[in-house]
Design a protein around this motif. Structure first.
Motif, PDB file in Angstrom:
ATOM      1  N   LEU A   8       7.151 -22.983 -38.216  1.00 50.58           N
ATOM      2  CA  LEU A   8       8.519 -22.631 -37.888  1.00 50.58           C
ATOM      3  C   LEU A   8       8.554 -21.331 -37.102  1.00 50.58           C
ATOM      4  O   LEU A   8       7.643 -20.516 -37.169  1.00 50.58           O
ATOM      5  N   GLU A  12      13.872 -18.697 -37.745  1.00 47.13           N
ATOM      6  CA  GLU A  12      14.182 -19.700 -38.760  1.00 47.13           C
ATOM      7  C   GLU A  12      13.661 -19.285 -40.134  1.00 47.13           C
ATOM      8  O   GLU A  12      14.335 -19.471 -41.150  1.00 47.13           O
ATOM      9  N   ARG A  15      15.798 -16.425 -41.559  1.00 44.75           N
ATOM     10  CA  ARG A  15      17.072 -16.952 -42.054  1.00 44.75           C
ATOM     11  C   ARG A  15      16.881 -17.689 -43.382  1.00 44.75           C
ATOM     12  O   ARG A  15      17.690 -17.553 -44.309  1.00 44.75           O
ATOM     13  N   ASP A  16      15.779 -18.441 -43.472  1.00 48.20           N
ATOM     14  CA  ASP A  16      15.516 -19.177 -44.704  1.00 48.20           C
ATOM     15  C   ASP A  16      15.274 -18.228 -45.872  1.00 48.20           C
ATOM     16  O   ASP A  16      15.804 -18.442 -46.975  1.00 48.20           O
ATOM     17  N   GLU A  43      17.144 -13.665 -35.544  1.00 48.06           N
ATOM     18  CA  GLU A  43      17.277 -14.989 -36.168  1.00 48.06           C
ATOM     19  C   GLU A  43      17.552 -16.080 -35.142  1.00 48.06           C
ATOM     20  O   GLU A  43      17.138 -17.230 -35.340  1.00 48.06           O
TER      21      GLU A  43
END
Length: 267
Positions: A8, A12, A15-16, A43
């Motif tokens: 990823l 991402e 943000r996760d 992000e």
């Protein structure tokens, strides 16, 4: 997440982790002392963070060292946290400290596990707790959660299996949420499927007068009662070391203490 995080993008992943911790961009910006605008740009991929910014964000989100390395890789940087095998020469002081603790804790049981609760080391007193377990559960790589909850493990001897299993499952569930580790999630799903295991204790099992959840084991006509503590290396900057945990059991009553002392005398 742990198995796929490098695939990823950094934005991402950030943000996760932020959502995993239930932290808003504003809250993260205040904690990390980085502008909300910059976090938003990072992000969405409009800005590439520096190595220092990544470390600061990871520290603010309490991201484990293994996943911090994954964040660095996703942003195009080399990992900065080493991962030395426990048997490597550099880890000799750690192995010595663990061995001294395990032996000093006798006649009481103690064990060392890794991130996935795989058994790495234990003292001789642990045999009192694992007596009667199927041999295949004790063979490497033995897993402490399986030993405790499997129907061929300690479960038939555990008098408060519902209460004790709920305690163990809550620990694995919490660790899986903290790390995003799919292997921990799989272990949780497996252990939850064992007969007699519960995700939450029955109200009647949680006595108002209790101060800790004990482990109650049947031994013939007797009951062995234990309480336990878990210790970690709080200043670890190596991935392997940061994921080690020492669980030490103590007798919760005089009868259990005497039984453990007798076991040492008989050996």
């Amino acid at each position: 997440m742990a198995a796929t995080s490098v695939q990823l993008g950094f934005g991402e992943l950030l943000r996760d982790w932020r959502r995993r911790r239930s932290v808003s961009q504003l809250e993260l910006s205040l904690e990390a002392e980085i502008s909300t605008r910059h976090i938003s740009f990072v992000e969405t991929g409009r800005s590439r963070p520096s190595r220092e910014i990544i470390v600061r964000l990871a520290e603010s989100l309490d991201v484990p060292l293994r996943e911090r390395n994954a964040l660095l890789l996703a942003a195009g940087y080399a990992p900065i946290y080493g991962e030395r095998p426990l048997q490597s020469p550099e880890m000799e002081p750690v192995r010595g400290a663990l061995e001294r603790f395990l032996r000093a804790h006798e006649p009481y049981p103690a064990l060392v596990v890794d991130r996935h609760h795989n058994l790495l080391s234990a003292n001789d007193a642990l045999a009192t707790v694992t007596a009667g377990c199927a041999a295949h559960l004790l063979e490497p790589p033995a897993n402490a959660i399986r030993i405790a909850l499997h129907p061929e493990g300690m479960a038939p001897r555990t008098l408060n299996l519902g209460e004790w299993s709920a305690h163990l499952l809550a620990r694995v569930r919490r660790e899986a949420a903290l790390t995003g580790d799919r292997e921990l999630e799989a272990l949780y799903a497996e252990a939850r499927s064992y007969p007699g295991v519960r995700e939450a204790p029955e109200p009647a099992e949680s006595a108002a007068g209790e101060i800790v959840v004990p482990l109650l084991l049947r031994e013939g006509e007797q009951t062995l009662s234990f309480i336990s503590t878990i210790a970690t290396f709080g200043t670890a900057v190596d991935v392997t070391l940061s994921e080690l945990a020492i669980e030490a059991f103590y007798p919760a009553d005089a009868r259990t203490a005497m039984r453990l002392l007798q076991a040492v005398g008989a050996s």
